[in-house]
Structure formats: C-alpha cells, structure tokens
Design an enzyme around this catalytic site. Sequence first.
Site, PDB file in Angstrom:
ATOM      1  N   PHE A 128      -7.050  -2.540 -13.925  1.00  0.00           N
ATOM      2  CA  PHE A 128      -6.962  -1.224 -14.296  1.00  0.00           C
ATOM      3  C   PHE A 128      -5.805  -0.985 -15.302  1.00  0.00           C
ATOM      4  O   PHE A 128      -4.887  -1.485 -15.240  1.00  0.00           O
ATOM      5  CB  PHE A 128      -6.639  -0.175 -13.223  1.00  0.00           C
ATOM      6  CG  PHE A 128      -6.821   1.207 -13.630  1.00  0.00           C
ATOM      7  CD1 PHE A 128      -7.902   1.917 -12.934  1.00  0.00           C
ATOM      8  CD2 PHE A 128      -5.676   1.829 -14.113  1.00  0.00           C
ATOM      9  CE1 PHE A 128      -8.107   3.291 -13.408  1.00  0.00           C
ATOM     10  CE2 PHE A 128      -5.782   3.119 -14.260  1.00  0.00           C
ATOM     11  CZ  PHE A 128      -6.966   4.118 -14.057  1.00  0.00           C
ATOM     12  N   ASP A 199      -2.154  -4.214  -6.352  1.00  0.00           N
ATOM     13  CA  ASP A 199      -2.513  -2.681  -6.515  1.00  0.00           C
ATOM     14  C   ASP A 199      -3.478  -2.389  -5.656  1.00  0.00           C
ATOM     15  O   ASP A 199      -4.617  -2.737  -5.348  1.00  0.00           O
ATOM     16  CB  ASP A 199      -2.884  -2.322  -7.879  1.00  0.00           C
ATOM     17  CG  ASP A 199      -2.961  -1.179  -8.337  1.00  0.00           C
ATOM     18  OD1 ASP A 199      -3.295  -0.250  -7.378  1.00  0.00           O
ATOM     19  OD2 ASP A 199      -2.575  -0.822  -9.284  1.00  0.00           O
ATOM     20  N   TYR A 224      -3.653   9.717  -4.306  1.00  0.00           N
ATOM     21  CA  TYR A 224      -4.584  10.872  -4.531  1.00  0.00           C
ATOM     22  C   TYR A 224      -6.179  10.309  -4.296  1.00  0.00           C
ATOM     23  O   TYR A 224      -7.211  11.085  -4.502  1.00  0.00           O
ATOM     24  CB  TYR A 224      -4.615  11.521  -5.786  1.00  0.00           C
ATOM     25  CG  TYR A 224      -4.308  10.657  -6.885  1.00  0.00           C
ATOM     26  CD1 TYR A 224      -5.652  10.079  -7.544  1.00  0.00           C
ATOM     27  CD2 TYR A 224      -3.382  10.303  -7.416  1.00  0.00           C
ATOM     28  CE1 TYR A 224      -5.302   8.981  -8.647  1.00  0.00           C
ATOM     29  CE2 TYR A 224      -3.047   9.623  -8.741  1.00  0.00           C
ATOM     30  CZ  TYR A 224      -4.325   8.811  -9.178  1.00  0.00           C
ATOM     31  OH  TYR A 224      -4.202   8.148 -10.192  1.00  0.00           O
ATOM     32  N   LYS A 225      -6.388   8.910  -4.103  1.00  0.00           N
ATOM     33  CA  LYS A 225      -7.702   8.660  -3.766  1.00  0.00           C
ATOM     34  C   LYS A 225      -8.117   8.585  -2.345  1.00  0.00           C
ATOM     35  O   LYS A 225      -8.382   9.517  -2.121  1.00  0.00           O
ATOM     36  CB  LYS A 225      -7.711   6.953  -4.464  1.00  0.00           C
ATOM     37  CG  LYS A 225      -7.616   7.055  -5.937  1.00  0.00           C
ATOM     38  CD  LYS A 225      -7.484   5.789  -6.666  1.00  0.00           C
ATOM     39  CE  LYS A 225      -7.212   6.023  -8.221  1.00  0.00           C
ATOM     40  NZ  LYS A 225      -6.941   4.791  -9.057  1.00  0.00           N
ATOM     41  N   ARG A 373     -20.244   4.569 -10.683  1.00  0.00           N
ATOM     42  CA  ARG A 373     -19.360   4.250  -9.241  1.00  0.00           C
ATOM     43  C   ARG A 373     -19.794   4.936  -8.192  1.00  0.00           C
ATOM     44  O   ARG A 373     -19.657   6.298  -8.713  1.00  0.00           O
ATOM     45  CB  ARG A 373     -17.794   4.063  -9.718  1.00  0.00           C
ATOM     46  CG  ARG A 373     -17.293   3.183 -10.643  1.00  0.00           C
ATOM     47  CD  ARG A 373     -16.003   2.790 -10.535  1.00  0.00           C
ATOM     48  NE  ARG A 373     -15.335   4.463 -10.659  1.00  0.00           N
ATOM     49  CZ  ARG A 373     -13.984   4.528 -10.556  1.00  0.00           C
ATOM     50  NH1 ARG A 373     -13.137   3.424 -10.191  1.00  0.00           N
ATOM     51  NH2 ARG A 373     -13.228   5.667 -10.530  1.00  0.00           N
TER      52      ARG A 373
HETATM   53  C1  LIG Z   1      -6.209   4.880 -10.102  1.00  0.00           C
HETATM   54  C2  LIG Z   1      -5.456   3.677 -10.458  1.00  0.00           C
HETATM   55  C3  LIG Z   1      -3.995   3.758 -11.265  1.00  0.00           C
HETATM   56  C4  LIG Z   1      -3.611   5.093 -11.388  1.00  0.00           C
HETATM   57  O1  LIG Z   1      -2.212   5.178 -11.815  1.00  0.00           O
HETATM   58  P1  LIG Z   1      -1.448   6.437 -11.841  1.00  0.00           P
HETATM   59  O2  LIG Z   1      -0.091   6.006 -12.077  1.00  0.00           O
HETATM   60  O3  LIG Z   1      -1.359   7.164 -10.652  1.00  0.00           O
HETATM   61  O4  LIG Z   1      -2.092   7.267 -13.119  1.00  0.00           O
HETATM   62  C5  LIG Z   1      -3.380   2.703 -11.060  1.00  0.00           C
HETATM   63  N1  LIG Z   1      -3.904   1.599 -10.948  1.00  0.00           N
HETATM   64  C6  LIG Z   1      -5.189   1.338 -10.263  1.00  0.00           C
HETATM   65  C7  LIG Z   1      -5.781   0.045  -9.956  1.00  0.00           C
HETATM   66  C8  LIG Z   1      -5.929   2.405 -10.101  1.00  0.00           C
HETATM   67  O5  LIG Z   1      -7.235   2.258  -9.717  1.00  0.00           O
END
Ligand SMILES: *Cc1c(COP(=O)(O)O)cnc(C)c1O
Length: 414
Positions: A128, A199, A224-225, A373
């Site tokens: 990501f 992560d 939030y996921k 997805r």
């Molecule tokens: C959704 C996601 C993020 C999001 O990071 P934020 O700081 O909350 O915007 C980071 N890393 C991964 C792997 C994600 O899937």
Amino acid sequence: MTSQLTRENLVRRDRRDPLASCRELFELPDGLLYFDGNSLGPPPRAVHARLAEVTARQWGEDLIRSWNVHGWIDLPRRVAAKIAPLLGAQDDEIAVGDSTSVNLFKLLAAALPLRPGRRTVLSEDGQFPTDLYMAQGLGELLDGGLRQRLVPVGDLAAALDDDVAVVCTSHVQFKSGRLVDMAALTRAAHQAGALVLWDLSHSAGAMGVDLGGCGADLAVGCGYKFLNGGPGAPAFLYVARRHQEAARSPLQGWMGHADPFAFDLGYRPASGVGRFLCGTPPVLSLAALDAALDVFDGVDLEALRRKSLELGELLIELVLGGCGGFGVELLSPRDGALRGSQVSFLHPEGYAVVQALIDRGVVPDFREGGVMRFGLTPLYLRYVDVWDAAEVLRDVLATRAWDEPRYRQRKKVT
Ligand SMILES: *Cc1c(COP(=O)(O)O)cnc(C)c1O
C-alpha cells in the site's frame, strides 16, 4: 456432504450459520449488498447511542471533568485491550491513536536503531503506497540512514541480507488479497538478523491474527476497515514486550511522556507501549471504535475465518463459472490458505463495471490496474448475498451495462 449450489441451499446455509445473528448488530441499508467492509466497515448500531452519550452528556454536561469521571484519558488503553485478543497480542503490547500512516512512521523510526549498522527497509512492490511514502519521508530525514528496497511479495524472504534492518510488509496485500505466512517470514527475517513490521490493515478483524505465536516484532493497522470504527478511526500499533524497553518513538508527544501532568521541560518516555502515544486522544472517534469493537464479543475467530473462506470460495466459483466468458479473471490466489478476506478479479473495464454494480446496489471497489475488489465480512455478509451479487455481476457483464460514459467518469475517491 456437498449440496447442490442453488440459491435455496444458500438460504438454508445462512440459517445454519453460527455467525448469522451478528448481522443484527450492524446498521446496513435495506437491499444493499456491501462488499467494501475492507475499505470502510459499516456502523455497528451501538455506535450511534455511544456517540450521542459522549457528545450530549459527557462533553455537553460534564465538560473537562469527563477526562476523569468518564475515563476519557484511559480510553486508548481500554480500546487497546479490545483489539489485542483479535491480534494474538497482550493488552500492554497495543497502543491506539493516530493513523496507520503515522504509526508506521513511528515504528519504522523505532525499528532502525534496534538493528544498528543496517539501513535497508525491505518491502514488497505491491505494498500500500502510504507505507512506502512514509519510509521515503523518514529516509529523507535520516539523510542516507535508510535505504528502501522493493521486491515481489514472494521474494521477501530470499531478498534478506545483512543490511536489512526491517521488513515492512502487509499481512494481506490490498490489491490481490494475498495472505503472507506470518510465522514463516518472521522466522526467516529473524534468522537473517532483521525485524518485521506488519501492516495488518486488511487482516485485523477479518481473521484471527497470531502476533504472539508468530514471534512478531512490530505491527500497525487501521481502525476503520474490518474493525468498523468509522471513517478515519484511530489506528493501532503493536510492539512486542521484548522490544518495548529499547524502542523509542520519534514523535515525543506529552501523552507518551512518563508523567504528562508533571509538565516537565524534558521528555522522558513512558514505560511500555504507552510511549508511542503522541498527542491528546481523539475521544469521539475512540468512543465510536470502542463501541464498534463490541461486535467481536464472543465471536469465535476460527468460525470467522472459516466463514470468510467459504464466502470467498463461493464467490470465486460463481463468478468464474458464470462470468468467465466475459473477460473476468481471478487475481486473488485460488487457494484459500493463501487468501485474506477479499476476492479480487481483473477486468479491462473494471472501473466501469464496478460503477455499474454500485448503481445496482452491489458495492465492491476498484483499484488501479483493472482490479475489482470484493471485501468479505463474515459478521454481516450472508451466503445468499454472494449469490445475488454474482448474479448482478453476470448480468452487468452479459448485457455490457457497464458500457456507458457515466460509468467511466472517474470520481475523486475510488
Ligand atoms: C488502508 C491502508 C492504510 C491506510 O492508512 P491511513 O493512514 O489510515 O490512511 C495503510 N496501509 C494499508 C496496508 C492499508 O490497507
């Protein structure tokens, strides 16, 4: 016993589902088939009442006293204690606050000095992007003290050498849904003298994670996921007990001080993971996350994973069986053991196809490269929802319903 794949049989399967009653805990719009809980989980019903209580009564009536009388100051710790069992962590190994991006920065900066003489941060080339950007920014600050190296996800273990300080990778890859073997990669990294920073954004709340059992070092993840804490919910971070004494946060805020209300002029880190807190806790969003996490009360994480895999298997079977002729390919691993809680398909017009699906009440999301997805949240998705979604997808593809200018029009947030 394998029964025939029909809608009626799936309705029966939903009736036997031990997790079926969890759906009642969520507020979901009627008729909507929501496959985007891996991007933004829907609100558990309890969140509304909790936010009303915190804003109207606590904030509104008790004002500043609420830090003590309503325990606002301890809220990060209480939320950490609810997240820890989902991750196979101890309560005192989790801190809650800031965003995943910021937490990643804190832990990367903490990790490098734990491996002196090494400066490579090894990540996968499908990581990501925010994780990569944060490392790049830290690298600029460290002026040559950090070298980022990207390799395909399957090559991480083979790419370990004596300059790798930390492997920074996702447990579940955001585009493909590929699940990395946490125990195996951790073992390989440790043998090579490196740490791993996981992560967990796409695995926390979607399956049981076993940080402790895998001997993990460090981790971060989103609130939030699959944890359903609401848009921009506070993120979490994990530091294994054995690293806590030596690990230092680069963001030395007063909430990570050993004694914040002494107002000392010099920073002294709090003992334990609490040193990774930074500023004043975001009470409203912590309260929402706190209430949201109660949906996991009494949930058997093995049953959660089992259902997630079954939903994925079903979706793959229905889509490859029904839509294979329309240019749809499977991007996610076919083998459930290698897959997180999402199934991704490829289609050259994936963006327009997803918009056409959303217009018809089926909500997956789209990622660059033609990736469609489908996030699978076993707490509220039913087997029959997968059937219905696959039917809509087949119809959209068979009739080329996606082939309209309004579906190609890119939106700001995809
Ligand atoms: C959704 C996601 C993020 C999001 O990071 P934020 O700081 O909350 O915007 C980071 N890393 C991964 C792997 C994600 O899937």
